[in-house]
Scaffold this motif. Structure first.
Motif, mmCIF file in Angstrom:
data_model
loop_
_atom_site.group_PDB
_atom_site.id
_atom_site.type_symbol
_atom_site.label_atom_id
_atom_site.label_comp_id
_atom_site.label_asym_id
_atom_site.label_seq_id
_atom_site.Cartn_x
_atom_site.Cartn_y
_atom_site.Cartn_z
ATOM 1 N N GLY A 48 0.819 -1.217 0.000
ATOM 2 C CA GLY A 48 0.000 0.000 0.000
ATOM 3 C C GLY A 48 0.848 1.259 0.000
ATOM 4 N N ARG A 49 1.921 1.259 0.784
ATOM 5 C CA ARG A 49 2.813 2.435 0.819
ATOM 6 C C ARG A 49 3.490 2.657 -0.535
ATOM 7 N NH1 ARG A 49 4.037 0.168 5.914
ATOM 8 N NH2 ARG A 49 5.983 -0.743 5.126
ATOM 9 N N GLU A 50 3.897 1.544 -1.170
ATOM 10 C CA GLU A 50 4.541 1.665 -2.474
ATOM 11 C C GLU A 50 3.557 2.171 -3.527
ATOM 12 O OE1 GLU A 50 8.081 0.872 -3.145
ATOM 13 O OE2 GLU A 50 7.718 1.442 -1.056
ATOM 14 N N LEU A 51 2.322 1.679 -3.492
ATOM 15 C CA LEU A 51 1.310 2.146 -4.437
ATOM 16 C C LEU A 51 1.027 3.625 -4.234
ATOM 17 C CD1 LEU A 51 -1.216 -0.856 -4.345
ATOM 18 C CD2 LEU A 51 0.337 -0.250 -6.216
ATOM 19 N N ALA A 52 1.032 4.064 -2.974
ATOM 20 C CA ALA A 52 0.793 5.478 -2.679
ATOM 21 C C ALA A 52 1.899 6.369 -3.238
ATOM 22 C CB ALA A 52 0.658 5.684 -1.164
ATOM 23 N N LYS A 53 3.081 5.803 -3.410
ATOM 24 C CA LYS A 53 4.207 6.551 -3.990
ATOM 25 C C LYS A 53 4.123 6.594 -5.519
ATOM 26 C CE LYS A 53 7.408 4.999 -0.356
ATOM 27 N NZ LYS A 53 8.617 4.166 -0.119
ATOM 28 N N GLY A 54 3.165 5.832 -6.067
ATOM 29 C CA GLY A 54 3.044 5.781 -7.518
ATOM 30 C C GLY A 54 3.765 4.626 -8.160
ATOM 31 N N VAL A 55 4.286 3.693 -7.345
ATOM 32 C CA VAL A 55 4.978 2.526 -7.900
ATOM 33 C C VAL A 55 3.940 1.546 -8.456
ATOM 34 C CG1 VAL A 55 6.591 0.643 -7.422
ATOM 35 C CG2 VAL A 55 6.789 2.815 -6.178
ATOM 36 N N LYS A 56 4.183 1.020 -9.629
ATOM 37 C CA LYS A 56 3.250 0.095 -10.264
ATOM 38 C C LYS A 56 3.342 -1.292 -9.633
ATOM 39 C CE LYS A 56 3.332 2.472 -14.742
ATOM 40 N NZ LYS A 56 3.627 2.333 -16.188
ATOM 41 N N LYS A 57 2.232 -2.036 -9.713
ATOM 42 C CA LYS A 57 2.186 -3.366 -9.112
ATOM 43 C C LYS A 57 3.282 -4.277 -9.681
ATOM 44 C CE LYS A 57 -2.800 -3.470 -8.123
ATOM 45 N NZ LYS A 57 -4.081 -4.173 -8.395
ATOM 46 N N GLY A 58 3.488 -4.203 -10.997
ATOM 47 C CA GLY A 58 4.504 -5.041 -11.616
ATOM 48 C C GLY A 58 5.898 -4.750 -11.088
ATOM 49 N N ASP A 59 6.180 -3.468 -10.835
ATOM 50 C CA ASP A 59 7.493 -3.092 -10.309
ATOM 51 C C ASP A 59 7.648 -3.543 -8.858
ATOM 52 O OD1 ASP A 59 8.232 -1.922 -12.714
ATOM 53 O OD2 ASP A 59 7.416 0.039 -12.165
ATOM 54 N N ILE A 60 6.549 -3.494 -8.100
ATOM 55 C CA ILE A 60 6.607 -3.979 -6.712
ATOM 56 C C ILE A 60 6.870 -5.478 -6.704
ATOM 57 C CG2 ILE A 60 5.323 -4.238 -4.558
ATOM 58 C CD1 ILE A 60 3.697 -1.774 -5.330
ATOM 59 N N ALA A 61 6.192 -6.202 -7.591
ATOM 60 C CA ALA A 61 6.379 -7.649 -7.679
ATOM 61 C C ALA A 61 7.833 -7.982 -8.011
ATOM 62 C CB ALA A 61 5.447 -8.231 -8.742
ATOM 63 N N LYS A 62 8.407 -7.240 -8.945
ATOM 64 C CA LYS A 62 9.792 -7.487 -9.324
ATOM 65 C C LYS A 62 10.738 -7.161 -8.177
ATOM 66 C CE LYS A 62 13.258 -6.250 -12.813
ATOM 67 N NZ LYS A 62 13.548 -5.431 -14.011
ATOM 68 N N ALA A 63 10.453 -6.106 -7.437
ATOM 69 C CA ALA A 63 11.340 -5.672 -6.355
ATOM 70 C C ALA A 63 11.410 -6.691 -5.226
ATOM 71 C CB ALA A 63 10.877 -4.320 -5.811
ATOM 72 N N ILE A 64 10.309 -7.404 -4.963
ATOM 73 C CA ILE A 64 10.307 -8.378 -3.862
ATOM 74 C C ILE A 64 10.286 -9.816 -4.375
ATOM 75 C CG2 ILE A 64 9.205 -6.759 -2.278
ATOM 76 C CD1 ILE A 64 6.582 -8.221 -2.669
ATOM 77 N N SER A 65 10.527 -9.974 -5.684
ATOM 78 C CA SER A 65 10.637 -11.300 -6.301
ATOM 79 C C SER A 65 9.392 -12.151 -6.077
ATOM 80 C CB SER A 65 11.878 -12.034 -5.765
ATOM 81 O OG SER A 65 13.039 -11.302 -6.035
ATOM 82 N N LYS A 66 8.209 -11.546 -6.257
ATOM 83 C CA LYS A 66 6.939 -12.261 -6.159
ATOM 84 C C LYS A 66 6.161 -12.057 -7.456
ATOM 85 C CE LYS A 66 7.029 -14.033 -1.981
ATOM 86 N NZ LYS A 66 6.897 -15.487 -1.742
ATOM 87 N N SER A 67 5.120 -12.872 -7.632
ATOM 88 C CA SER A 67 4.317 -12.784 -8.843
ATOM 89 C C SER A 67 3.336 -11.619 -8.756
ATOM 90 C CB SER A 67 3.537 -14.083 -9.049
ATOM 91 O OG SER A 67 2.565 -14.234 -8.018
ATOM 92 N N PRO A 68 2.863 -11.113 -9.898
ATOM 93 C CA PRO A 68 1.830 -10.066 -9.882
ATOM 94 C C PRO A 68 0.575 -10.522 -9.157
ATOM 95 C CG PRO A 68 2.837 -10.193 -12.052
ATOM 96 C CD PRO A 68 3.364 -11.367 -11.269
ATOM 97 N N ALA A 69 0.250 -11.825 -9.256
ATOM 98 C CA ALA A 69 -0.931 -12.342 -8.551
ATOM 99 C C ALA A 69 -0.763 -12.216 -7.043
ATOM 100 C CB ALA A 69 -1.178 -13.800 -8.940
#
Length: 346
Positions: A154-175
């Motif tokens: 939620g904090r990352e989304l509030a910064k404008g980070v896209k879901k795909g980029d968050i998934a890549k950053a923590i090595s998890k799937s978009p799902a």
């Protein structure tokens, strides 16, 4: 003692790096750094040669520990390839092999680094070690909860980070990201069940959310039963009942279609307590009641309930794929460590 010697001893005592590594009595670090296996990086941890590190054969984690599953290590390796090993491992000198090391703490990081293709890994040498230290280190580690993961996303989304980029950053799937985003805005009945710990499985929460969007009152009433067990199996049965309940009524004169009994209560259906069919009812023989459409096998492993994944090919004889009921984690396990709990209809 002359002034120069006093100053040298004072500098040694004040050095946090020397104290942290237990090197206070070593007058010269050149012996430690002479070989290629360990290089000091700017006063930080050592860069240990991966080829000189062995895992402790007596470490408390067994091979079928969830942390050693292929999926878990692949995710860790992806994270290491992206960001490196952020937390140094701890090793001790191997008394049985001069010049080699045994891992005190960090076997998962070591395996992840191997999969990531690293030749060195940051680490500290700590020879003041006993077997109880590993057990304590693992017992005291608290993993991130689903709520903590959701709050981070939620904090990352509030910064404008896209879901795909968050998934890549923590090595998890978009799902994985989407499932946890659901936790950020739950309706009251679901929020209460999740926040009180009645349901911790993120997949179950998402299944309930899907059902709630269609029939909120029925789902709220189902959750309102304090004795109702909330598991993947019970929620699956609840959704099947609600789908049958909301199906359109048959048109007059049309051939009757098999359907769930309209009088079954949601809680009874979700618990699998539907009445057995009567002989001849809906054109089905009574013997059909003795047959399972799809078998679901529940087992006990590591004091947790899991589903035996019959549809997934095991890697070897005597090994099977399991999926924990409480959090949905999948892992390979030896059937020697599995106890049959229940045979259900899926």
């Amino acid at each position: 003692m002359n002034a120069a010697a006093k100053k040298q001893n004072s500098d040694k005592a004040a050095s946090p790096m020397m104290g942290g590594l237990g090197l206070e009595d070593m007058g010269d670090l050149s012996a430690l750094l002479a070989g290629p296996e360990a290089v000091v990086q700017g006063g930080g941890p050592l860069a240990l040669d991966m080829a000189l590190i062995d895992e402790d054969p007596h470490q408390p984690r067994t091979q079928d520990n969830p942390g050693f599953s292929a999926q878990s290590l692949d995710e860790l390796a992806a994270s290491i390839q992206l960001r490196g090993v952020k937390t140094p491992i701890s090793v001790r000198e191997n008394p049985a092999a001069e010049g080699r090391y045994l891992i005190n703490h960090g076997a998962r990081r070591f395996r992840g680094a191997q999969r990531a293709g690293l030749s060195t890994i940051p680490g500290f040498i700590d020879n003041d070690y006993n077997e109880a230290d590993q057990v304590v280190e693992n017992l005291q580690r608290n993993e991130l909860t689903a709520r903590e993961i959701a709050d981070f996303i939620g904090r990352e989304l509030a910064k404008g980070v896209k879901k795909g980029d968050i998934a890549k950053a923590i090595s998890k799937s978009p799902a994985f990201i989407s499932q946890h985003v659901t936790l950020l805005d739950l309706p009251e009945p679901l929020a209460e069940a999740f926040n009180t710990g009645r349901v911790r499985d993120v997949t179950v929460v998402n299944e309930l959310m899907t059902a709630y969007k269609k029939t909120p009152q029925d789902v709220a009433a189902w959750l309102g039963d304090a004795n109702q067990e909330v598991t993947r199996g019970s929620v699956k049965l609840l959704r099947e009942f609600l789908d049958a309940k909301s199906a359109p009524a048959p048109v007059a004169g049309a051939a009757p279609a098999a359907a769930a009994p309209a009088t079954a209560a949601p809680a009874a259906a979700a618990n699998g307590r539907a009445e057995a069919p009567v002989a001849g009812q809906a054109g089905k023989p009574a013997a059909a009641a003795d047959k399972l459409k799809k078998a679901v096998v529940h087992v006990r492993h590591n004091d947790r309930t899991a589903r035996l994944m019959l549809e997934r090919r095991p890697p070897a004889e005597g090994v099977a794929w399991l999926q924990y009921i409480d959090d949905g984690q999948e892992l390979q396990a030896s059937l020697k460590h599995v106890t049959l709990v229940a045979l259900l209809e899926g």
